[in-house]
Design a protein around this motif. Structure first.
Motif, mmCIF file in Angstrom:
data_model
loop_
_atom_site.group_PDB
_atom_site.id
_atom_site.type_symbol
_atom_site.label_atom_id
_atom_site.label_comp_id
_atom_site.label_asym_id
_atom_site.label_seq_id
_atom_site.Cartn_x
_atom_site.Cartn_y
_atom_site.Cartn_z
ATOM 1 N N HIS A 54 5.563 -18.140 2.931
ATOM 2 C CA HIS A 54 5.058 -18.345 4.296
ATOM 3 C C HIS A 54 6.067 -17.945 5.362
ATOM 4 O O HIS A 54 5.693 -17.425 6.406
ATOM 5 N N ASP B 157 -4.806 -22.891 3.087
ATOM 6 C CA ASP B 157 -3.829 -23.950 2.789
ATOM 7 C C ASP B 157 -3.024 -24.339 4.025
ATOM 8 O O ASP B 157 -2.411 -25.401 4.060
ATOM 9 N N GLU C 148 -11.084 -18.354 6.934
ATOM 10 C CA GLU C 148 -11.018 -18.711 5.511
ATOM 11 C C GLU C 148 -12.445 -18.744 4.971
ATOM 12 O O GLU C 148 -13.317 -19.400 5.547
HETATM 13 N N1 AAT Z 1 -0.922 -19.107 1.460
HETATM 14 C C1 AAT Z 1 -0.798 -18.737 0.103
HETATM 15 C C2 AAT Z 1 -2.071 -18.933 -0.599
HETATM 16 C C3 AAT Z 1 -2.996 -17.955 -0.743
HETATM 17 S S1 AAT Z 1 -4.589 -18.484 -0.732
HETATM 18 C C4 AAT Z 1 -5.575 -17.210 -0.141
HETATM 19 C C5 AAT Z 1 -6.861 -17.744 0.501
HETATM 20 O O1 AAT Z 1 -7.680 -16.609 0.814
HETATM 21 C C6 AAT Z 1 -7.730 -18.653 -0.366
HETATM 22 O O2 AAT Z 1 -7.850 -19.907 0.256
HETATM 23 C C7 AAT Z 1 -9.086 -17.943 -0.441
HETATM 24 O O3 AAT Z 1 -10.190 -18.824 -0.408
HETATM 25 C C8 AAT Z 1 -9.028 -17.051 0.786
HETATM 26 N N2 AAT Z 1 -9.890 -15.867 0.729
HETATM 27 C C9 AAT Z 1 -10.161 -15.083 -0.341
HETATM 28 N N3 AAT Z 1 -10.993 -14.088 -0.003
HETATM 29 C C10 AAT Z 1 -11.261 -14.225 1.325
HETATM 30 C C11 AAT Z 1 -12.072 -13.504 2.251
HETATM 31 N N4 AAT Z 1 -12.775 -12.438 1.871
HETATM 32 N N5 AAT Z 1 -12.100 -13.926 3.542
HETATM 33 C C12 AAT Z 1 -11.392 -15.018 3.928
HETATM 34 N N6 AAT Z 1 -10.616 -15.742 3.090
HETATM 35 C C13 AAT Z 1 -10.553 -15.360 1.810
HETATM 36 C C14 AAT Z 1 -2.615 -16.550 -1.048
HETATM 37 C C15 AAT Z 1 -2.122 -16.454 -2.431
HETATM 38 C C16 AAT Z 1 -1.557 -15.130 -2.826
HETATM 39 C C17 AAT Z 1 -1.579 -15.007 -4.315
HETATM 40 C C18 AAT Z 1 -0.712 -13.942 -4.797
HETATM 41 N N7 AAT Z 1 -0.811 -13.805 -6.238
#
Ligand code: AAT
Length: 282
Positions: A62, A86, A106
């Motif tokens: 982050h 998150d 999200e």
């Molecule tokens: N902050 C680190 C965590 C993440 S989570 C990535 C988020 O993207 C998830 O909550 C998921 O629901 C959301 N997401 C997935 N596709 C979409 C979309 N099309 N539009 C909006 N949100 C979406 C990142 C982790 C990185 C992993 C690396 N291996």
């Protein structure tokens, strides 16, 4: 009895983390959401069995996805975060007083709810008055936007399932259009190490290069992601991530960080030869 979370990184490699207990498990409309407690990494979140973040090492991801562009761009007032339910990226963004609005897009409201309840370390600032939460697909959300955001952070899952559309040419083209003249897009850019991840990484990079005049890749060490070697992409209309980096200005802000600093900023853009070759080879 020992309980372990295991993620397959390749057909021949697995990462296992000993689990103390399972805190949450649900099947949302989009994916399976699990939260576990562990001794080594604290609490962690997985989606469809893939590691998203752990309390122990999320600061690296982050800080690097937020402070690198913030230390380069001249004036950031409006930010779009895609994914990131998150709240970790938002937590770092709200530390900048000049940011007036953060649109968090999200796709899965259940991720936000689960994190607010069980992962307050990352979700704590989702209630900041500058944050507007949109429960929507980032691919669709960005289509109608023009000249609106100073910074777009693509904090997405990997290019399969709901995250797939966020690695397409159409999406990057729309992000370009949605940015102001001095704007930049930063994305989580997969890992160069294992071929299964590197193919996705190269494909994404090619599409970003085709969509933006300036694009550079930088790296960080994230222990719980496959191979631990993770890349980020910085793409912009004008701003260069090194030439326009103002170390003095960033230092004068006096923000306390655990990973990012002005030397890391510069060093992160120095890539190993094998990675440089992969990026050139497309
Ligand atoms: N902050 C680190 C965590 C993440 S989570 C990535 C988020 O993207 C998830 O909550 C998921 O629901 C959301 N997401 C997935 N596709 C979409 C979309 N099309 N539009 C909006 N949100 C979406 C990142 C982790 C990185 C992993 C690396 N291996």
């Amino acid at each position: 009895m020992d309980l372990w979370f295991t993620e397959k990184h390749t057909d021949n490699v697995k990462l296992s983390i000993k689990v103390d207990r399972q805190v949450y498990s649900a099947q949302s409309e989009f994916q399976r959401i699990d939260i576990f407690d562990s001794l080594e990494f604290g609490r962690f979140l997985t989606l469809d069995g893939y590691m998203m973040l752990t309390e122990k090492d999320e600061f690296i991801y982050h800080e690097m996805i937020v402070h690198v562009p913030m230390a380069v761009l001249p004036q950031v007032k409006k930010v779009l975060v895609i994914g990131g339910g998150d709240g970790g990226a938002v937590r770092e963004l709200v530390r900048y007083p000049e940011i007036q609005q953060i649109d968090l897009v999200e796709i899965d409201a259940q991720v936000i709810e689960a994190c607010k309840k069980y992962l307050p370390q990352t979700a704590a600032k989702l209630d900041d008055p500058r944050v507007i939460i949109h429960e929507a697909d980032g691919l669709k959300f960005v289509r109608s936007k023009k000249d609106e955001y100073d910074l777009i952070i693509v904090d997405s899952t990997d290019p399969f399932g709901p995250g797939e559309g966020l690695f397409t040419k159409e999406f990057y083209g729309n992000c370009f259009k949605a940015l102001t003249a001095t704007g930049a897009m930063v994305n989580q850019h997969e890992s160069p190490f294992y071929p299964v991840d590197a193919i996705a990484m190269q494909r994404a990079h090619k599409r970003i290069v085709d969509s933006f005049p300036i694009s550079r890749v930088y790296q960080a060490h994230i222990p719980t992601y496959p191979s631990g070697h993770w890349l980020f992409g910085f793409a912009s209309k004008h701003g260069h991530p090194l030439q326009d980096f103002d170390a003095q200005k960033w230092k004068a802000r006096n923000l306390k960080t655990r990973y990012y600093n002005d030397k890391i900023h510069v060093g992160a853009f120095a890539l190993p030869n094998y990675v440089k070759r992969m990026l050139e080879e497309m």
